[in-house]
Design an enzyme around this catalytic site. Sequence first.
Site, PDB file in Angstrom:
ATOM      1  N   GLU A 226       3.137  -4.223  -1.015  1.00  0.00           N
ATOM      2  CA  GLU A 226       2.760  -3.387  -2.141  1.00  0.00           C
ATOM      3  C   GLU A 226       3.735  -2.446  -2.730  1.00  0.00           C
ATOM      4  O   GLU A 226       3.925  -2.191  -3.779  1.00  0.00           O
ATOM      5  CB  GLU A 226       1.362  -2.712  -1.884  1.00  0.00           C
ATOM      6  N   ARG A 304      -8.710   6.584   1.618  1.00  0.00           N
ATOM      7  CA  ARG A 304      -9.795   5.479   1.658  1.00  0.00           C
ATOM      8  C   ARG A 304     -10.381   5.594   3.157  1.00  0.00           C
ATOM      9  O   ARG A 304     -11.563   5.187   3.415  1.00  0.00           O
ATOM     10  CB  ARG A 304      -9.250   4.116   1.482  1.00  0.00           C
ATOM     11  N   GLU A 705     -10.304  -8.052   1.298  1.00  0.00           N
ATOM     12  CA  GLU A 705     -10.102  -6.994   2.605  1.00  0.00           C
ATOM     13  C   GLU A 705     -11.338  -7.113   3.374  1.00  0.00           C
ATOM     14  O   GLU A 705     -11.160  -7.065   4.801  1.00  0.00           O
ATOM     15  CB  GLU A 705      -9.505  -5.849   1.960  1.00  0.00           C
TER      16      GLU A 705
HETATM   17  N1  MTE Z   1      -4.992 -13.755   1.686  1.00  0.00           N
HETATM   18  C1  MTE Z   1      -3.624 -14.481   1.902  1.00  0.00           C
HETATM   19  N2  MTE Z   1      -3.502 -15.684   2.300  1.00  0.00           N
HETATM   20  N3  MTE Z   1      -2.432 -13.663   1.995  1.00  0.00           N
HETATM   21  C2  MTE Z   1      -2.347 -11.999   1.589  1.00  0.00           C
HETATM   22  O1  MTE Z   1      -1.273 -11.719   1.715  1.00  0.00           O
HETATM   23  N4  MTE Z   1      -3.641 -10.059   1.446  1.00  0.00           N
HETATM   24  C3  MTE Z   1      -4.842  -9.749   1.255  1.00  0.00           C
HETATM   25  C4  MTE Z   1      -6.114 -10.391   0.783  1.00  0.00           C
HETATM   26  N5  MTE Z   1      -5.869 -11.777   1.041  1.00  0.00           N
HETATM   27  C5  MTE Z   1      -3.637 -11.585   1.561  1.00  0.00           C
HETATM   28  C6  MTE Z   1      -4.804 -12.458   1.563  1.00  0.00           C
HETATM   29  C7  MTE Z   1      -4.906  -8.180   0.584  1.00  0.00           C
HETATM   30  S1  MTE Z   1      -4.334  -6.918   1.453  1.00  0.00           S
HETATM   31  C8  MTE Z   1      -5.511  -8.028  -0.625  1.00  0.00           C
HETATM   32  S2  MTE Z   1      -5.695  -6.472  -1.357  1.00  0.00           S
HETATM   33  C9  MTE Z   1      -6.115  -9.091  -1.176  1.00  0.00           C
HETATM   34  O2  MTE Z   1      -5.845 -10.481  -0.703  1.00  0.00           O
HETATM   35  C10 MTE Z   1      -5.379  -9.096  -2.619  1.00  0.00           C
HETATM   36  O3  MTE Z   1      -5.638 -10.223  -3.374  1.00  0.00           O
HETATM   37  P1  MTE Z   1      -6.965 -10.138  -4.336  1.00  0.00           P
HETATM   38  O4  MTE Z   1      -7.034  -8.634  -5.181  1.00  0.00           O
HETATM   39  O5  MTE Z   1      -6.648 -11.182  -5.326  1.00  0.00           O
HETATM   40  O6  MTE Z   1      -8.202 -10.428  -3.486  1.00  0.00           O
HETATM   41  N1  HPA Z   2      -6.278  -0.162  -2.122  1.00  0.00           N
HETATM   42  C1  HPA Z   2      -5.029  -0.581  -2.136  1.00  0.00           C
HETATM   43  N2  HPA Z   2      -4.040  -0.393  -2.519  1.00  0.00           N
HETATM   44  C2  HPA Z   2      -3.935   0.833  -3.289  1.00  0.00           C
HETATM   45  C3  HPA Z   2      -5.083   1.634  -3.483  1.00  0.00           C
HETATM   46  C4  HPA Z   2      -6.419   1.313  -2.830  1.00  0.00           C
HETATM   47  O1  HPA Z   2      -7.605   1.933  -3.014  1.00  0.00           O
HETATM   48  N3  HPA Z   2      -4.631   2.765  -4.174  1.00  0.00           N
HETATM   49  C5  HPA Z   2      -3.246   2.454  -4.312  1.00  0.00           C
HETATM   50  N4  HPA Z   2      -2.782   1.258  -3.766  1.00  0.00           N
HETATM   51 MO1  MOS Z   3      -4.253  -5.097   0.032  1.00  0.00          MO
HETATM   52  S1  MOS Z   3      -3.759  -3.617   1.628  1.00  0.00           S
HETATM   53  O1  MOS Z   3      -5.025  -3.639  -0.933  1.00  0.00           O
HETATM   54  O2  MOS Z   3      -2.695  -5.010  -0.419  1.00  0.00           O
END
Ligand code: MTE
Ligand code: HPA
Ligand code: MOS
Length: 756
Positions: A226, A304, A705
């Site tokens: 990120e 958070r 998550e």
């Molecule tokens: N799933 C896979 N296969 N690989 C990843 O890196 N990251 C996770 C989750 N699932 C991840 C994953 C994290 S930390 C987040 S925040 C969300 O996917 C982000 O994607 P989304 O917002 O589309 O759910």
């Molecule tokens: N979640 C995940 N990533 C972030 C956030 C949050 O609330 N705020 C800034 N980056």
């Molecule tokens: Mo997920 S820790 O918000 O990339």
Amino acid sequence: MKNIDSYTHVRGESVYLDDIPLQAGTLFAAAFDSPIAHGKIKSLDTTEAEKSEGVVRIFTANDIPGENQIGGIIPDEELLASTHVHFCGMPIALVIAHSEEQARAAVKKVTVEIEKLEIITDPRFAKEKGELIIPPRTFQIGDTSSAWKDCEYIFEGSTETNGQEHLYIETQGAYAVPQENGAIRIYSSTQGPTAVQRTAARVLNVAMNKIEVDTTRLGGGFGGKEDQATTWGVLCALAAYHLKKPVKYCLHRMEDMRMTGKRHPYSSDFKIGLDKNHKIIAYEATFYQNAGAAADLSPAVMERTLFHCNNSYFIPNVKATAYSCRTHLPPNTAFRGFGGPQGMFVIEAAIDKAAAALNVPASLIQQKNLLKTGDEFPYGQKAESEANECWNKTNEVFNIQQLQKEVADFNATNKLYKKGMAMMPICFGISFTKTLMNQARSLVHVYTDGSVGISTGAVEMGQGVNTKMLQVAAKIFSISPDKIKVNTTNTYRIANTSPTAASAAADLNGRATEIACAAILKRLQQAAAEELKISPDRIEIKDEWIYANGKKTEWDWKKLVLATYVKRISLSELAHYTPPGIHFDPSKEKGHPFAYHVYGTSITTVTVDCLRGVYEIDSVKVVHDFGQSMNTMVDMGQCEGGIVQGIGWMTMEEIVYDKEGKLRSNALSTYKVPDIYSVPKEITIHPLETQKENLAVFQSKAVGEPPLMYGIGAYFALRNAVKAFNPSADIAYNAPMTPEKVLMSLYTSVHDNISK
Ligand code: MTE
Ligand code: HPA
Ligand code: MOS
């Protein structure tokens, strides 16, 4: 619908950063990083390295044309150390050579003389020294100080949760390619293309419109990319800027583990008070977050933790304070759950402690205190709760009492193997906690042959977001998925993106895509209405055919698209989406920060081998609130992956830094992650399909998550198994519960500790 990447994945044809064909003349980078966790740089000697075979140039802080600064929230982190180093692994110099091997060989010849300064690795010690990243914050509801007197029982304790290595299969990396007029294209394995763009512009002192960041997909990010993909993108850009040649850097696994930050370890204190009916009346928690050497995302992660300090329980009197403590570890960063799991572990420990002392199952206290709709979170938002629904459904589907009985029966008849079970309800807020970040854009083009191209700010990292984007367009247009392509994430097509994070990428970018497609659809309907001489609201597109007044016409999708183009009507749309109704006032620590919450309940059962301390996870049974899932396969995959990753954090993944701030668990031989043999023997997920207007796409709910937090159940199940063998075991709330810790606690007791 299958994940659209599955075909190229299994054929090995999916393109990751390292698969991008290289331009002739491409050079390779490798960083020389600090061997000392804290100190003053007395001298840096690169002369031997410069003479090394194939070396083109070595860059240091002096070569930065703009600001030597990569801090996102707070400008407190240099790209290349200038006068001081703040953690082992901090980049000091960047070697550029004709091959990767030559670059790495030359790195070994760089020498540095550092005058060591005091090294802090412990967050409580950092706090004592006043080493805080930001001032502490407190979330409060009711009045704990006056509530203690209404409590029949009060318990206090401390907890530790360790960090976690992201271990994305694809390590960090970037490839920067100079373009005409001083522009640079950066291919980056990043969750935040805009973060890479903004920081590269700042470091190079060029305008953002000169930096194009392009991302096809990541081999996993999990939060680790990120913010921390930026370093490598910007380092490559710096070298490309000076040398006017393409520059690539893909980190080796050990470089990645050593130089990048991880999930934040937390050290915490709690105090919990209950009435005689096991209602939680008051709860206080103090969190010491180990931020590492720079802010990175720590302030947001800390926030958070406070948001999730009460997990899915309603507690009328809460006071939670958090400190973000500066230590000399690599800056810790986002990791699936983003501080939420750390906060939730502490309340679960508090409940466990109360349950043990009162000699009742923890599940009794958990269930009695579940949030109800209308209950207020400590930050002021009122819950729209599915907590009881999930718990009750779990009981209905899996029969909690029956499972408890099976565990008790097993334990009564087995001496050297013991089972343990734990319930884990979860509640996770969906939205970036920083309100302004909740915005997204989608650019949709319909081409004259009827095919569709979509670009959004979302980054595909295995979570299936591209599949969901494609599904949105297929549904709105009612056309076949093979007519649609999702393009790379690119800052020239979609600007000012929030990172793909906070589980909100599908929600935000999906809604933007929905709006864009709907706008184009409206124009298509208008054009069809003109052709067919009826009112546009009588026109419908179904499975690529045009229906007028509910009757199939001679017109198909392709014909209508072409006719619309001939009428000189736009077949493209850039849509913007921002969820309504969310706000938060940090000066009051109150507001309505989340679009909605995701709920669920899990039951984890484990078996401990009481001679060896090793264990197996027998099963994880879950009722999870998916809303109306957009893609059951993708969402089930997210659940399973999250659960296993959470169990890894809680049981076997053990990060070890020594007192000097050096990472000891620096390779896969010393850092264990769950493998095919250690995953639960059974994972059963039962969807709770709620049907509410919830601000996500097509009434689905974010899924990325939340399931990770079911993993916390494995920790408490292990404790319960140990207690079944050794009822007087004195087990500190210190995760992960590694086999060593299990073994030790099987054979120590409260009595042993007192007599010591
Ligand atoms: N799933 C896979 N296969 N690989 C990843 O890196 N990251 C996770 C989750 N699932 C991840 C994953 C994290 S930390 C987040 S925040 C969300 O996917 C982000 O994607 P989304 O917002 O589309 O759910
Ligand atoms: N979640 C995940 N990533 C972030 C956030 C949050 O609330 N705020 C800034 N980056
Ligand atoms: Mo997920 S820790 O918000 O990339």
